[in-house]
Design a protein around this motif. Sequence first.
Motif, PDB file in Angstrom:
ATOM      1  N   GLU A 231       0.799  -1.222   0.000  1.00  0.00           N
ATOM      2  CA  GLU A 231       0.000   0.000   0.000  1.00  0.00           C
ATOM      3  C   GLU A 231       0.835   1.278   0.000  1.00  0.00           C
ATOM      4  O   GLU A 231       0.570   2.196  -0.784  1.00  0.00           O
ATOM      5  CB  GLU A 231      -0.976   0.000   1.191  1.00  0.00           C
ATOM      6  CG  GLU A 231      -2.164  -0.936   1.044  1.00  0.00           C
ATOM      7  CD  GLU A 231      -1.810  -2.384   1.338  1.00  0.00           C
ATOM      8  OE1 GLU A 231      -0.652  -2.645   1.761  1.00  0.00           O
ATOM      9  OE2 GLU A 231      -2.671  -3.270   1.155  1.00  0.00           O
ATOM     10  N   PRO A 232       1.861   1.393   0.868  1.00  0.00           N
ATOM     11  CA  PRO A 232       2.684   2.613   0.813  1.00  0.00           C
ATOM     12  C   PRO A 232       3.347   2.822  -0.542  1.00  0.00           C
ATOM     13  O   PRO A 232       3.449   3.959  -1.022  1.00  0.00           O
ATOM     14  CB  PRO A 232       3.727   2.371   1.918  1.00  0.00           C
ATOM     15  CG  PRO A 232       3.074   1.423   2.861  1.00  0.00           C
ATOM     16  CD  PRO A 232       2.235   0.530   2.000  1.00  0.00           C
ATOM     17  N   ASP A 233       3.778   1.722  -1.154  1.00  0.00           N
ATOM     18  CA  ASP A 233       4.395   1.804  -2.478  1.00  0.00           C
ATOM     19  C   ASP A 233       3.366   2.289  -3.504  1.00  0.00           C
ATOM     20  O   ASP A 233       3.659   3.128  -4.368  1.00  0.00           O
ATOM     21  CB  ASP A 233       4.927   0.419  -2.862  1.00  0.00           C
ATOM     22  CG  ASP A 233       5.967   0.485  -3.969  1.00  0.00           C
ATOM     23  OD1 ASP A 233       6.458   1.600  -4.249  1.00  0.00           O
ATOM     24  OD2 ASP A 233       6.301  -0.567  -4.540  1.00  0.00           O
ATOM     25  N   ARG A 234       2.140   1.783  -3.379  1.00  0.00           N
ATOM     26  CA  ARG A 234       1.058   2.208  -4.279  1.00  0.00           C
ATOM     27  C   ARG A 234       0.784   3.695  -4.149  1.00  0.00           C
ATOM     28  O   ARG A 234       0.674   4.420  -5.145  1.00  0.00           O
ATOM     29  CB  ARG A 234      -0.208   1.406  -3.955  1.00  0.00           C
ATOM     30  CG  ARG A 234      -1.441   1.806  -4.772  1.00  0.00           C
ATOM     31  CD  ARG A 234      -2.695   1.201  -4.158  1.00  0.00           C
ATOM     32  NE  ARG A 234      -2.947   1.753  -2.822  1.00  0.00           N
ATOM     33  CZ  ARG A 234      -3.860   1.263  -1.983  1.00  0.00           C
ATOM     34  NH1 ARG A 234      -4.583   0.200  -2.328  1.00  0.00           N
ATOM     35  NH2 ARG A 234      -4.039   1.822  -0.800  1.00  0.00           N
ATOM     36  N   GLU A 235       0.685   4.189  -2.898  1.00  0.00           N
ATOM     37  CA  GLU A 235       0.392   5.605  -2.676  1.00  0.00           C
ATOM     38  C   GLU A 235       1.511   6.503  -3.196  1.00  0.00           C
ATOM     39  O   GLU A 235       1.264   7.593  -3.702  1.00  0.00           O
ATOM     40  CB  GLU A 235       0.156   5.857  -1.179  1.00  0.00           C
ATOM     41  CG  GLU A 235      -1.063   5.128  -0.613  1.00  0.00           C
ATOM     42  CD  GLU A 235      -2.329   5.406  -1.414  1.00  0.00           C
ATOM     43  OE1 GLU A 235      -2.596   6.588  -1.716  1.00  0.00           O
ATOM     44  OE2 GLU A 235      -3.040   4.438  -1.762  1.00  0.00           O
ATOM     45  N   GLN A 236       2.745   6.021  -3.073  1.00  0.00           N
ATOM     46  CA  GLN A 236       3.870   6.810  -3.569  1.00  0.00           C
ATOM     47  C   GLN A 236       3.832   6.928  -5.092  1.00  0.00           C
ATOM     48  O   GLN A 236       4.094   8.004  -5.651  1.00  0.00           O
ATOM     49  CB  GLN A 236       5.189   6.161  -3.128  1.00  0.00           C
ATOM     50  CG  GLN A 236       6.421   6.978  -3.507  1.00  0.00           C
ATOM     51  CD  GLN A 236       7.701   6.346  -3.012  1.00  0.00           C
ATOM     52  OE1 GLN A 236       7.682   5.330  -2.334  1.00  0.00           O
ATOM     53  NE2 GLN A 236       8.825   6.945  -3.348  1.00  0.00           N
ATOM     54  N   ILE A 237       3.501   5.830  -5.762  1.00  0.00           N
ATOM     55  CA  ILE A 237       3.401   5.849  -7.227  1.00  0.00           C
ATOM     56  C   ILE A 237       2.273   6.780  -7.674  1.00  0.00           C
ATOM     57  O   ILE A 237       2.431   7.582  -8.611  1.00  0.00           O
ATOM     58  CB  ILE A 237       3.177   4.427  -7.764  1.00  0.00           C
ATOM     59  CG1 ILE A 237       4.436   3.578  -7.532  1.00  0.00           C
ATOM     60  CG2 ILE A 237       2.802   4.445  -9.246  1.00  0.00           C
ATOM     61  CD1 ILE A 237       4.257   2.105  -7.824  1.00  0.00           C
ATOM     62  N   LEU A 238       1.149   6.702  -6.972  1.00  0.00           N
ATOM     63  CA  LEU A 238       0.021   7.567  -7.329  1.00  0.00           C
ATOM     64  C   LEU A 238       0.363   9.038  -7.097  1.00  0.00           C
ATOM     65  O   LEU A 238      -0.033   9.916  -7.882  1.00  0.00           O
ATOM     66  CB  LEU A 238      -1.215   7.180  -6.510  1.00  0.00           C
ATOM     67  CG  LEU A 238      -1.840   5.813  -6.826  1.00  0.00           C
ATOM     68  CD1 LEU A 238      -2.989   5.511  -5.872  1.00  0.00           C
ATOM     69  CD2 LEU A 238      -2.338   5.786  -8.274  1.00  0.00           C
ATOM     70  N   ALA A 239       1.088   9.316  -6.040  1.00  0.00           N
ATOM     71  CA  ALA A 239       1.474  10.703  -5.755  1.00  0.00           C
ATOM     72  C   ALA A 239       2.417  11.253  -6.815  1.00  0.00           C
ATOM     73  O   ALA A 239       2.364  12.438  -7.167  1.00  0.00           O
ATOM     74  CB  ALA A 239       2.118  10.782  -4.375  1.00  0.00           C
ATOM     75  N   GLN A 240       3.285  10.388  -7.342  1.00  0.00           N
ATOM     76  CA  GLN A 240       4.275  10.832  -8.321  1.00  0.00           C
ATOM     77  C   GLN A 240       3.715  10.915  -9.740  1.00  0.00           C
ATOM     78  O   GLN A 240       4.091  11.791 -10.508  1.00  0.00           O
ATOM     79  CB  GLN A 240       5.479   9.886  -8.309  1.00  0.00           C
ATOM     80  CG  GLN A 240       6.336   9.975  -7.053  1.00  0.00           C
ATOM     81  CD  GLN A 240       7.474   8.979  -7.073  1.00  0.00           C
ATOM     82  OE1 GLN A 240       7.496   8.044  -7.873  1.00  0.00           O
ATOM     83  NE2 GLN A 240       8.429   9.169  -6.169  1.00  0.00           N
ATOM     84  N   HIS A 241       2.804   9.972 -10.086  1.00  0.00           N
ATOM     85  CA  HIS A 241       2.375   9.873 -11.486  1.00  0.00           C
ATOM     86  C   HIS A 241       0.869   9.984 -11.687  1.00  0.00           C
ATOM     87  O   HIS A 241       0.398   9.992 -12.829  1.00  0.00           O
ATOM     88  CB  HIS A 241       2.846   8.529 -12.069  1.00  0.00           C
ATOM     89  CG  HIS A 241       4.293   8.254 -11.880  1.00  0.00           C
ATOM     90  ND1 HIS A 241       5.279   8.875 -12.622  1.00  0.00           N
ATOM     91  CD2 HIS A 241       4.947   7.424 -11.013  1.00  0.00           C
ATOM     92  CE1 HIS A 241       6.468   8.426 -12.233  1.00  0.00           C
ATOM     93  NE2 HIS A 241       6.294   7.550 -11.250  1.00  0.00           N
ATOM     94  N   GLY A 242       0.109  10.057 -10.613  1.00  0.00           N
ATOM     95  CA  GLY A 242      -1.342   9.971 -10.730  1.00  0.00           C
ATOM     96  C   GLY A 242      -2.017  11.162 -11.386  1.00  0.00           C
ATOM     97  O   GLY A 242      -3.173  11.075 -11.799  1.00  0.00           O
ATOM     98  N   GLY A 243      -1.330  12.283 -11.477  1.00  0.00           N
ATOM     99  CA  GLY A 243      -1.971  13.486 -12.013  1.00  0.00           C
ATOM    100  C   GLY A 243      -2.130  13.509 -13.522  1.00  0.00           C
ATOM    101  O   GLY A 243      -2.887  14.315 -14.059  1.00  0.00           O
ATOM    102  N   ARG A 244      -1.448  12.618 -14.225  1.00  0.00           N
ATOM    103  CA  ARG A 244      -1.462  12.668 -15.689  1.00  0.00           C
ATOM    104  C   ARG A 244      -2.733  12.088 -16.280  1.00  0.00           C
ATOM    105  O   ARG A 244      -3.216  12.546 -17.301  1.00  0.00           O
ATOM    106  CB  ARG A 244      -0.258  11.907 -16.238  1.00  0.00           C
ATOM    107  CG  ARG A 244       1.075  12.581 -15.881  1.00  0.00           C
ATOM    108  CD  ARG A 244       2.229  11.802 -16.430  1.00  0.00           C
ATOM    109  NE  ARG A 244       2.276  10.449 -15.874  1.00  0.00           N
ATOM    110  CZ  ARG A 244       3.168   9.540 -16.265  1.00  0.00           C
ATOM    111  NH1 ARG A 244       4.027   9.818 -17.203  1.00  0.00           N
ATOM    112  NH2 ARG A 244       3.164   8.354 -15.701  1.00  0.00           N
TER     113      ARG A 244
END
Length: 637
Positions: free
Chosen positions: A551-564
């Motif tokens: 889950e923490p890894d998932r949230e980090q990926i979403l924070a870095q790339h989720g805006g596109r």
Amino acid sequence: MSIATQDYNAKDIIALEGLDPVRKRPGMYIGGVNSAGLHHLIWEIVDNSVDEAMNGYATEITVTLHKDEQTITVSDNGRGIPVDKHPKTNKPALEMVLTVLHAGGKFEGNNYKTAGGLHGVGASVVNALSKELIAVVRRGGSQYRMTFERGIPTSKLQKLRGTVRGTGTTITFKPDPTIFPKTTFNSDTIRARLETASFLHRGVKVTYNDEVAGKKETFLHENGIVDYLGKVIKERGARTIHDTPFTHRVDDKERMEVTLQWTESTDEHVRSYVNGIPTANGGSHENGFRGGLVKAVRNYIDTHDLTPRGVKMTHEDIREGLIAIVSIFIAEPQFQGQTKDRLNNPEAHGMVESHVRSSMEQWLNNNPSIADGVIARVIAAARARAASRAASEAVSRKGGSKRTLLPGKLSDCVSAGKGKSELFIVEGDSAGGSAKQGRDRNFQAILPLRGKVLNTESATLKKILENKEIQDLIASLGCGLGPNLNLAELRYDRIILLADADSDGHHITTLLLTFFYRHMPALIADGRLFIAVPPLYRIDIGKETYWAADEPDREQILAQHGGRAKPEITRFKGLGEMMPKVLWNTTLDPTKRRMLKVEIDDQIETDKTISDLMGRDASARFHFIMDRAEDAEEIDV
């Protein structure tokens, strides 16, 4: 690729000065920059305070973990580090102790009879590896203060206003984040070490102030290691075969303490210390203890003609089920390496062996009912060992028939028995099927295991060797187990545990780790055991795909790339539903995968954790869960 110049002159020789060697090569001084190395900073400062207590100059030691979890304060009521100027350097002695390697008051025998910190590098190493350090000394009714940054003084020695009562030293430091990847201290680790110190030094009051948890504890044990032995036995959930422990103390020119009890456990557990410092890898004092113990028991057996016909008793049989604490104090300990985890003094072997042998023989003769129980325990161990050896041979590969004795479900690799080969121990047949199709069969072998592996912590060796999954695992590895393990016969360069990324998979991994830790520890010590980190989530963002381990890894990926773009998140139910190509790309491919190397930072803490979590005593697990219940945001069931 770098090209070496042919010119090699005096100008190429670099002489590191001051504390530069420590910052350039911290591993030489604290063993590494991992968690064990980080906490070693505390032990170095605490050892100095303990040295004052051991020599009768201090009665209290206080350690504080501050709220930021990265700052430590160690205070004692000893004599205080000298603050007068050194005759040769004209610098305050406090500055020399904290900035010069091998500067200290323990090289001559006048100031300390025994000490743990005899390298003269402890305080200066901590200073070198600290972002900031503050030293406060109380001497002669005055208080002095000096500050440092990464080993360099940032202030002169200051004499503070007013008068103070008593004497002592207070060191506050914060580890340097440019040296340590993680600078957060573990409160449980600190507490355990301080409590142990209070056992080893009778009458010394040790206080631990945990500002993070808002708890303050004081440890004071007048019975010393006898109380410690009782605590260890209780923690391990072992049942003793005699109520009164064997205890031997010498408080003369040679100072040592030994206490032990035999239990119904199938393993041996010895904790040894030199001048209060834990020697996880033993050494001459521990070898002397074992030698003296075995000789005493053998002499008792021979004198009373107690050896049954057809039974051959080994030293392992005599020590099986033994739980012991060995603590010695010597003037000039010779440790193996700066981390001080093994004693090399040859004279310690003879000293401990002679004391233990004579005292143990007398104890056995004076307590015949206890002796009868101990000898019966030894004979039972000898018979069980003979039976288990026969069972072990039945599942071992022999001579030219090695290939035929391999389990049928093992999908072996072409290069088995050669360097760089890997064995993946996989959870379940479906996951094993995906792994077989996705692997590189040239160097990767797959062994699927059905269901959850036997919990070997609470099972007898006979039951372990009768278990089909364990039999297949032992046969696949080919190196034997326990005292018969031979690394030269190991068929794979790496053993990799591959289970689902959920709680069920973590449980299976823990069961396997327990087996390897108890019965094949040499594989861990040799760096052969790994844990694969398969993804738990697939995250598709536009045309890009990302893999998250948790889950923490998932949230980090979403924070870095989720805006596109709007992310599409898929949670894997298990490895078996992964396509072989996906499993290769995420978990099996050596160029892309993530793996955790299994290492033991603290032998005592690891042993206690496995005993608590996997042993017969359910109360230890209950307390473990209750103490950490508030930390669990979500439980995967």
